[in-house]
Design an enzyme around this catalytic site. Structure first.
Site, PDB file in Angstrom:
ATOM      1  N   CYS A 198      -0.563   1.278   5.933  1.00 52.66           N
ATOM      2  CA  CYS A 198      -0.633   2.299   4.823  1.00 52.66           C
ATOM      3  C   CYS A 198      -1.369   3.677   5.152  1.00 52.66           C
ATOM      4  O   CYS A 198      -1.385   4.754   4.656  1.00 52.66           O
ATOM      5  CB  CYS A 198      -1.682   1.643   3.929  1.00 52.66           C
ATOM      6  SG  CYS A 198      -3.143   1.060   4.536  1.00 52.66           S
ATOM      7  N   GLU A 201      -3.684  -0.240  -4.515  1.00 53.12           N
ATOM      8  CA  GLU A 201      -3.613   0.472  -2.982  1.00 53.12           C
ATOM      9  C   GLU A 201      -2.246   0.641  -2.911  1.00 53.12           C
ATOM     10  O   GLU A 201      -1.727  -0.501  -2.431  1.00 53.12           O
ATOM     11  CB  GLU A 201      -4.480  -0.107  -2.027  1.00 53.12           C
ATOM     12  CG  GLU A 201      -5.724  -0.190  -2.266  1.00 53.12           C
ATOM     13  CD  GLU A 201      -6.852  -1.010  -1.280  1.00 53.12           C
ATOM     14  OE1 GLU A 201      -6.433  -0.983  -0.249  1.00 53.12           O
ATOM     15  OE2 GLU A 201      -7.593  -1.668  -1.564  1.00 53.12           O
TER      16      GLU A 201
HETATM   17  P1  NAP Z   1       5.380  -5.018  -1.943  1.00 46.45           P
HETATM   18  O1  NAP Z   1       6.774  -5.524  -1.669  1.00 46.45           O
HETATM   19  O2  NAP Z   1       5.138  -4.396  -3.092  1.00 46.45           O
HETATM   20  O3  NAP Z   1       4.533  -6.659  -2.044  1.00 46.45           O
HETATM   21  C1  NAP Z   1       3.043  -6.543  -2.356  1.00 46.45           C
HETATM   22  C2  NAP Z   1       2.645  -7.739  -2.704  1.00 46.45           C
HETATM   23  O4  NAP Z   1       3.185  -8.064  -4.126  1.00 46.45           O
HETATM   24  C3  NAP Z   1       3.294  -8.940  -2.264  1.00 46.45           C
HETATM   25  O5  NAP Z   1       2.228  -9.893  -2.267  1.00 46.45           O
HETATM   26  C4  NAP Z   1       4.243  -9.589  -3.090  1.00 46.45           C
HETATM   27  O6  NAP Z   1       4.767 -10.781  -2.853  1.00 46.45           O
HETATM   28  C5  NAP Z   1       4.112  -9.162  -4.481  1.00 46.45           C
HETATM   29  N1  NAP Z   1       4.938  -9.020  -5.242  1.00 46.45           N
HETATM   30  C6  NAP Z   1       6.293  -8.409  -5.061  1.00 46.45           C
HETATM   31  N2  NAP Z   1       6.914  -8.479  -6.392  1.00 46.45           N
HETATM   32  C7  NAP Z   1       5.983  -9.280  -7.296  1.00 46.45           C
HETATM   33  C8  NAP Z   1       6.346  -9.593  -8.553  1.00 46.45           C
HETATM   34  N3  NAP Z   1       7.183  -9.472  -9.284  1.00 46.45           N
HETATM   35  N4  NAP Z   1       5.126 -10.385  -9.060  1.00 46.45           N
HETATM   36  C9  NAP Z   1       3.660 -10.769  -8.350  1.00 46.45           C
HETATM   37  N5  NAP Z   1       3.857 -10.396  -7.127  1.00 46.45           N
HETATM   38  C10 NAP Z   1       4.812  -9.537  -6.583  1.00 46.45           C
HETATM   39  O7  NAP Z   1       4.755  -4.442  -0.571  1.00 46.45           O
HETATM   40  P2  NAP Z   1       5.030  -4.980   0.675  1.00 46.45           P
HETATM   41  O8  NAP Z   1       6.104  -4.913   1.170  1.00 46.45           O
HETATM   42  O9  NAP Z   1       4.248  -6.327   1.114  1.00 46.45           O
HETATM   43  O10 NAP Z   1       4.077  -3.975   1.457  1.00 46.45           O
HETATM   44  C11 NAP Z   1       4.565  -2.637   2.035  1.00 46.45           C
HETATM   45  C12 NAP Z   1       3.815  -1.573   0.846  1.00 46.45           C
HETATM   46  O11 NAP Z   1       2.444  -1.757   0.587  1.00 46.45           O
HETATM   47  C13 NAP Z   1       4.363  -0.182   1.330  1.00 46.45           C
HETATM   48  O12 NAP Z   1       4.636   0.585   0.375  1.00 46.45           O
HETATM   49  C14 NAP Z   1       2.633   0.316   1.863  1.00 46.45           C
HETATM   50  O13 NAP Z   1       2.361   1.575   1.705  1.00 46.45           O
HETATM   51  C15 NAP Z   1       1.769  -0.530   0.989  1.00 46.45           C
HETATM   52  N6  NAP Z   1       0.532  -0.666   1.489  1.00 46.45           N
HETATM   53  C16 NAP Z   1      -0.499   0.224   1.065  1.00 46.45           C
HETATM   54  C17 NAP Z   1      -1.789  -0.038   1.313  1.00 46.45           C
HETATM   55  C18 NAP Z   1      -2.782   0.963   0.695  1.00 46.45           C
HETATM   56  O14 NAP Z   1      -3.752   0.649   1.338  1.00 46.45           O
HETATM   57  N7  NAP Z   1      -2.509   1.828   0.093  1.00 46.45           N
HETATM   58  C19 NAP Z   1      -1.879  -1.037   2.359  1.00 46.45           C
HETATM   59  C20 NAP Z   1      -1.032  -1.667   2.895  1.00 46.45           C
HETATM   60  C21 NAP Z   1       0.323  -1.550   2.317  1.00 46.45           C
HETATM   61  P3  NAP Z   1       5.944 -11.394  -2.318  1.00 46.45           P
HETATM   62  O15 NAP Z   1       5.893 -10.825  -0.497  1.00 46.45           O
HETATM   63  O16 NAP Z   1       5.873 -12.760  -2.198  1.00 46.45           O
HETATM   64  O17 NAP Z   1       7.261 -10.541  -2.899  1.00 46.45           O
END
Ligand code: NAP
Length: 646
Positions: free
Chosen positions: A297, A258
């Site tokens: 999101c 997602e």
């Molecule tokens: P993110 O930076 O992509 O991180 C998402 C998750 O992935 C976090 O738990 C993060 O952990 C982990 N992660 C990042 N790099 C990783 C790696 N190399 N290996 C393993 N895990 C890794 O996203 P975010 O900043 O938390 O959230 C914002 C984004 O989420 C926005 O783009 C939003 O659109 C999207 N979102 C989408 C939905 C949907 O349903 N479509 C819902 C909510 C949010 P760490 O924080 O520890 O790095």
């Protein structure tokens, strides 16, 4: 909360990392709220513990027993909400935002639990679809069943909803019978930890069924097999990186994502100022950018408006935005809190700069905002920002750059076709909404955009009071979207549970298929009942128990009497020549309802007994004609049992 090192819960105990801690700062005043790391954690051991201990324990239970646990967790969390609210303020969330995350998460548990008990059997196998005959003689049949995967679900969550995001994935996995490892995003990991701590404290789930890793995932993904799955929420870039892990491709690990979504809200051409739909549109855009400071999101990133109404919409929106109070979410005056971190705020500023290459800012200053109850310099505050893009079909960034904060872009359209084209330029979104009352335009837009969206919401005066808004993904409905939004996985309701299970076609004799599925089907074992089933209590009946009634002849006098009594004088029952001329009958036939009423007369046992009421008939069909002079009898077979508690 003080200076807390968020621990990890693996192998049935809490463990602290052996170094590499990252500071997590308050979004409001910048003090260090928590430290997060998973250095030194045995990730492969956690997976094995889930597979060997959690999986078998969950699979030994039925869907209803597992749904009961989910419901008990909801009740438990309801008791400790205040503490979760208090912690969440430091993520920048206002009380209203917390309601979406915390109460929303708990409601999602209730909803999944209740749907599972209504729609799934109290068994360990779920049946999908009807029995498929595979042979002429009926001795070889097939049926689809769902059974739980025998691996682990790895849940990687985004920072914006630490509670809801964890619980909306936990519920379907547990109900399916699959153990999980949940990994919160670092910026809000301390809130997710507080929720998880309550899960452990409740003691509801068997050992190994739920584990928690705060910090990096280490080499977790390298150890996944075809029985495991990953459910990711976050940015497109991270999703692509994780999905490229060799073990995921090699072992065909299920990977649901997602991700970013450039959701659109469309004002229909008929929604002029002064119509309720115009007002509802402006309110919804405002609500979406200010709730959770736009870190949702489902947030409306593109407000698509008829060209001649663009100035009106801009004026109305700007007027309302002037009343938004940005500041410390603990203050009751504040209507919009902070972004989760100064890093996130800087990221949004950078994205706005990118958007400005295609659009101009018409409200808000990305570098300054008046802040109430906090210091702008140490908190992650940002003004709501509205951009305006005059030629949305000639540019690219407004459809692909997601500023994950209080940011939206107004864009004009000239005809319904253009509105559809603009919405679909998002290349797949979670949700789009249409505000209008003219059926022709609204229907055309809905059909034109549906295949690019997981959910389409139509708002008008008729549903205005009860509609739940652009961003209300509730458990029974699809949450997820095609294309950029992740791939269109259907995660709502019981379909979400099935995602954690394998669908298998079981083929064999009717008797064998019935014994595997637990549901009686024609050709399966029948056990002759000596006593009338109406004399037997629920627990005294077994699937396959069968009772035959005595028989009764249906006469012409019965047909005439029934016709007169009920007024049903249809020619097929009353006119021999007309009935003969029909393509179905050889002459006058008994009424289907007469046969049904006689059937009741044959099988009902009038005395007081365990049967309380007749709830109705499903799938009633009249497949064979009954002619005067024919004899009928009734066979009652226990097809399935669905206990309901209490
Ligand atoms: P993110 O930076 O992509 O991180 C998402 C998750 O992935 C976090 O738990 C993060 O952990 C982990 N992660 C990042 N790099 C990783 C790696 N190399 N290996 C393993 N895990 C890794 O996203 P975010 O900043 O938390 O959230 C914002 C984004 O989420 C926005 O783009 C939003 O659109 C999207 N979102 C989408 C939905 C949907 O349903 N479509 C819902 C909510 C949010 P760490 O924080 O520890 O790095």
């Amino acid at each position: 909360m003080g200076n807390l090192r968020v621990p990890t819960y693996v192998g049935g105990r809490w463990a602290e990392a052996d170094g590499g801690f990252v500071d997590v700062r308050s979004a409001v005043d910048g003090h260090v709220v928590a430290q997060v790391s998973s250095d030194g954690i045995d990730f492969a051991g956690a997976l094995e513990y889930a597979r060997k201990t959690g999986g078998p324990a969950l699979r030994a239970l039925t869907f209803h027993e597992r749904a009961d646990m989910v419901k008990r967790l909801a009740l438990h969390l309801n008791e400790c909400k205040e503490r979760l609210y208090e912690l969440s303020f430091d993520t920048g969330a206002t009380r209203k935002d917390c309601f979406v995350d915390i109460d929303g998460g708990i409601m999602t548990l209730f909803s999944f639990a209740s749907k599972a008990r209504r729609e799934l059997p109290d068994a360990r196998v779920a049946i999908d679809g009807p029995l498929e005959p595979l042979s002429k003689g009926g001795t070889f049949v097939g049926r689809h069943v769902y059974t739980p995967l025998q691996g682990v679900a790895v849940h990687v969550n985004a920072y914006n909803f630490p509670c809801w995001g964890m619980l909306e994935k936990l519920a379907p996995a547990i109900i399916a019978g699959v153990p999980l490892i949940t990994k919160p995003a670092t910026p809000s990991a301390y809130v997710a930890f507080a929720v998880f701590e309550e899960i452990v404290r409740s003691g509801i789930f068997p050992p190994g069924s739920v584990q928690f890793i705060a910090g990096r995932l280490g080499d977790t993904l390298d150890h996944l097999t075809g029985q495991d799955l990953v459910s990711f929420t976050g940015s497109r870039a991270t999703s692509e990186k994780l999905q490229a892990t060799p073990a995921i491709g090699l072992n065909a690990v299920r990977f649901v994502a997602e991700r970013d979504s450039l959701n659109a809200a469309i004002l229909a051409p008929d929604a002029l100022p002064q119509t309720p739909e115009f007002d509802l549109f402006v309110k919804e855009v405002l609500r979406e950018i200010t709730t959770k400071a736009g870190q949702r999101c489902t947030c409306i990133r593109r407000a698509v408006v008829p060209e001649r109404l663009l100035d009106d919409v801009q004026r109305a929106l700007v007027e309302r935005l002037g009343k938004v109070v940005v500041g410390n979410p603990r203050s009751e005056r504040v209507t919009m809190g902070a972004l989760v971190s100064t890093g996130q705020r800087d990221d949004v500023r950078e994205r706005v700069r990118e958007l400005e290459r295609d659009a101009s800012i018409v409200y808000g200053d990305p570098s300054h905002v008046e802040v109430v109850g906090a210091d702008d310099a140490s908190g992650a505050f940002l003004s709501p920002i509205v951009l305006r893009c005059e030629k949305p079909l000639e540019v690219e960034r407004v459809h692909s750059v997601e500023a994950f904060g209080p940011v939206t872009t107004l864009m004009p359209y000239r005809g319904v076709d253009e509105a559809i084209a603009i919405a679909n330029r998002g290349e797949g979104s979670l949700v789009a909404s249409v505000f209008g009352y003219d059926a022709n335009a609204v229907d055309e837009i809905v059909c034109g955009i549906a295949s690019f969206h997981g959910r389409v919401l139509v708002v008008d005066r008729d549903c205005a009071k009860e509609q739940t808004g652009h961003g209300s993904p509730l458990a029974p409905l699809v949450h997820g979207g095609p294309g950029r939004a992740g791939g269109g996985e259907e995660l709502g309701g019981v379909r979400g549970v099935f995602h954690y299970m394998q669908r298998t076609a079981v083929q064999g004799s009717p008797r064998r298929v019935a014994s595997v599925t637990g549901e009686w089907n024609p050709g399966a074992q029948e056990n002759a009942l000596e006593r009338h089933p109406f004399e037997l209590a629920f627990d005294e009946l077994s699937v396959g128990d069968t009772f035959y009634t005595p028989s009764r002849e249906v006469t012409l006098a019965d047909v005439e009497h029934f016709a007169q009594f009920t007024g049903d004088g249809f020619y097929a029952h009353m006119d021999e020549n007309a009935a003969k001329a029909s393509p179905f009958f050889e002459g006058r036939v008994a009424h289907g309802y007469l046969v049904l009423a006689f059937a009741a007369g044959l099988f009902v046992k009038p005395e007081l007994g365990p049967v309380l009421a007749n709830y109705g008939l499903d799938d009633l069909r009249f497949l064979e004609p009954v002619y005067p002079g024919d004899t009928i009898r009734v066979r009652l077979t226990v097809k399935e049992k669905r206990p309901r508690k209490p």
